[in-house]
Design an enzyme around this catalytic site. Structure first.
Site, mmCIF file in Angstrom:
data_model
loop_
_atom_site.group_PDB
_atom_site.id
_atom_site.type_symbol
_atom_site.label_atom_id
_atom_site.label_comp_id
_atom_site.label_asym_id
_atom_site.label_seq_id
_atom_site.Cartn_x
_atom_site.Cartn_y
_atom_site.Cartn_z
ATOM 1 C CD GLU A 1 -1.386 -0.574 3.717
ATOM 2 O OE1 GLU A 1 -2.260 -1.258 3.481
ATOM 3 O OE2 GLU A 1 -1.067 0.079 4.833
ATOM 4 C CG HIS B 1 -2.878 0.058 7.422
ATOM 5 N ND1 HIS B 1 -2.846 -0.747 6.535
ATOM 6 C CD2 HIS B 1 -3.584 -0.453 8.622
ATOM 7 C CE1 HIS B 1 -3.265 -1.835 6.800
ATOM 8 N NE2 HIS B 1 -3.904 -1.908 8.088
#
Lengths: 291, 395
Positions: free
Chosen positions: A210, A248
């Site tokens: 990511e 995150h």
């Protein structure tokens, strides 16, 4: 046909009497993981579910049971200490599920870990599973199937998505590792790729990354030089706005670095197939395996 | 979390990082009082909003400039009166601008030289690193591009912290000498203390200035705090200004939901940050535009799911909603019940596409079906994205 964990893994669960620790310790046992001990300070001497001895310290658990892996569910303010405790006791594999550990705490723990033999996976991760043998973590066991594909990912549910696509199409997994979504983690994409490269039974890899950092790029350049089995990647966060932390702690594009586009380019340059959407990760790999 | 300039100044004062004297005012009277106490004929009045470009901004009442110099407390009072309660538009605020609720009254300094000094957490090496440059007052990204040789990087050992010799080395790299070198290195060491003590992920002083009197002062600063560590910094949490945040995000944070507002018209509700990002991506891939990032977390309750849904529905831009759940810890029946409760509570103004997979999926699907609500069920992620994009276009 696996890395890091298998049927010989002897697991201790740190924080086994807390609500999520207990829930997932139960889940792992149900899956067939050999849970040999639990640790909760002050509760030494108790039995978990009537069969797993609870100790006050990891040191005692290790001495009494020979545990060689730990799963940490200790709350974030105390989790870095729990990691250090496990490393001090000599536990070979430390899997830290806990989310929200302060970065300063992790930075210090990581510095100490460099001088220890233990390997850390996580924190803020779903854990690691070798299907049919050993599950250490919070992933639903039934979506997995024993096989030959290695899966490495920074995310939890997105990994389940990819694994489920493989399983539904009849392709099993050797081992699936969630390396965690934090900016500082124990095992990077690159280290995980290296571990898989030493496993003769892992025939292909899925790499799920990511936005944020440069871990995917580092893995890509190593793969280009040293890994010749098929790899399919997916990078989440192409639509994420810069400067914002996307859930995150590690998922943030800053100063024009860590963009999805940059990562995808680096991966493609290394000859890695990049899935266009999260729904096509499984098919992209199967396509390559067929040829 | 961002903080205001006056709050940054308070943190600098607390850690003995030299900075021009000043304090915030909420009323013109207060502004005058602070200006008097500063006892100087060179004053600056600065509008406090979380946006850059204040000096060149314009107030909606026509007054120009959110940063103004003046000489007397009476003038400071006048300027404060023109700014307080007014809306300031800068190139970073968007056309709506931001309401100025406080002004900073500070001693103004004459700048001889500007440098750049920052400490940040370097994720690649897992340790703090100091980034400094003689080119201050401009964007460091630009310097990095055009003159990479003018940027100095000094890694800091995580367990030792910034050492005095390193501070001196950095001071010399920035061309400080004599007393200024001592003052600068002291400032660097104190700033490092601040960085560690407050769990910052970045502190950037831009510019760090040398005044005509030879003082070394931190003039303007940007702070990033590690959200994971805010629990142990009540004083930083107190600095949060909800007026500066997207109201949708403020509402979401009350229920521990991870929400980020975007510009598109397809709302999404997902469990897990990676899957939430990937869901936004696939909406875009299918030809739509996501209205938000929303991660309800691994173990969301029925109530959290309901509140999350209410926030999505309250966004007037939203033309369709996609719920994408891969149940691991999260059970599909729990999320289904949360959606049903929300739809019943707020009614459903736009089409809703739901894709459930994982733990208790059959039970979740059954609940949705039996609810008789107008919910489109999708069997996989690709189909879900296609359908929600189509729904947003017709809706």
């Amino acid at each position: 046909m696996s890395i890091l964990v298998d049927k010989n893994t002897r697991l201790v669960v740190q924080g086994i009497t807390g609500s999520s620790g207990a829930y997932h310790a139960h889940g792992c046992m149900e899956y067939g993981t050999n849970v040999v001990a639990g640790v909760t300070p002050g509760k030494g001497g108790q039995m978990f579910e009537g069969k797993v001895p609870v100790f006050d310290t990891v040191y005692e658990a290790r001495k009494q049971t020979g545990c060689n892996a730990t799963m940490i569910f200790v709350p974030a303010p105390f989790a870095a200490d729990a990691i250090l405790e496990a490393a001090d006791a000599g536990v070979e594999l430390i899997v830290c599920i806990t989310e929200g550990i302060p970065v300063m705490d992790m930075m210090r723990a990581q510095t100490v870990l460099k001088e220890k033999k233990s390997r850390l996976i996580g924190p803020n991760c779903p854990g690691i599973i070798t299907p049919g043998q050993c599950k250490i973590g919070i992933m639903p066991g039934y979506i997995h199937k024993p096989g030959y594909i290695g899966v490495i990912s920074r995310s939890g549910t997105l990994t389940y998505e990819a694994v489920w696509q493989l399983t539904q199409r009849g392709y099993g997994q050797s081992t699936c590792i969630g390396i965690g979504g934090d900016p500082i983690n124990g095992t990077s994409h690159l280290e995980a790729v290296k571990l898989f490269s030493e496993d003769p039974d892992t025939a292909a890899l899925i790499l799920i990354g990511e936005i944020g950092g440069t871990a995917e790029e580092e893995a890509a350049s190593w793969i280009k030089e040293h890994y010749d089995r098929p790899v399919v990647a997916f990078i989440a966060g192409a639509t994420a706005p810069p400067g914002r932390r996307m859930g995150h702690a590690g998922a943030i594009v800053s100063g024009g670095k860590g963009t999805a586009a940059g990562k995808i380019e680096a991966l493609r340059e290394a000859g890695i197939a990049v899935a266009e959407t999260p729904a096509s990760i499984g098919d992209a790999l199967i396509e390559i395996l067929k040829h | 979390m961002n903080i205001h300039e006056y709050q940054a100044k308070q943190l600098f004062e607390r850690f003995n990082v030299a900075t021009p004297k000043g304090a915030p005012a909420e009323t013109p009277e207060e502004a005058e009082k602070i200006a008097t106490s500063l006892n100087t004929s060179e004053l600056v009045v600065k509008a406090q909003i979380h946006a850059g470009g204040r000096g060149k901004g314009t107030f909606t009442n026509g007054f120009k400039g959110g940063v103004k110099l003046c000489q007397t407390p009476a003038q400071a009072r006048d300027l404060a009166e023109k700014m307080l309660g007014q809306t300031l538009v800068t190139h970073q605020t968007g056309p709506a601008g931001k309401v100025v609720r406080k002004v900073l009254i500070a001693a103004s300094v004459d700048i001889e030289r500007e440098v750049y000094f920052a400490i940040l957490m370097d994720r690649a090496s897992g340790m703090p690193v100091v980034v400094a440059s003689t080119e201050g007052g401009v964007e460091i990204e630009k310097v990095a591009e055009e003159h990479p040789e003018k940027i100095v990087r000094e890694p800091v050992h995580p367990l030792l912290g910034l050492q005095p010799f390193q501070a001196l080395k950095l001071g010399r790299e920035l061309n400080f000498e004599g007393d200024q070198l001592k003052a600068a290195s002291k400032l660097f060491l104190n700033l490092y203390k601040l960085f560690v003590s407050l769990d910052c992920s970045m502190v950037e002083i831009n510019p760090l200035v040398v005044t005509d009197k030879g003082e070394v002062l931190a003039l303007d600063a940007k702070f990033n705090f590690d959200d994971n560590a805010l629990y142990r910094h009540e004083e930083i949490l107190q600095m949060r200004d909800v007026h500066e945040e997207d109201p949708r995000e403020v509402e979401a944070s009350k229920f521990n939901l991870n929400y980020i507002g975007l510009e598109g018209n397809i709302a999404c509700l997902v469990n897990g940050a990676g899957l939430a990002m990937a869901t936004m991506d696939i909406i875009k891939y299918a030809g739509g535009r996501p209205a938000n990032f929303l991660d309800v977390g691994g173990g969301a309750s029925e109530q959290q799911a309901t509140e999350a849904f209410k926030i999505l529905v309250s966004d007037k831009n939203v033309k369709a909603i996609l719920v994408n759940i891969f149940g691991g810890i999260m059970r599909c029946d729990v999320i289904a019940q949360g959606i049903i409760n929300a739809v019943k509570a707020v009614s459903l103004p736009v089409p809703l596409v739901v894709r459930l997979e994982g733990t208790n999926v059959a039970l979740g699907k059954k609940l949705l079906e039996e609810s008789k609500l107008p919910i489109e069920a999708a069997s996989d992620l690709a189909e879900a994205a296609k359908r929600v994009v189509a729904a947003a276009k017709t809706g």
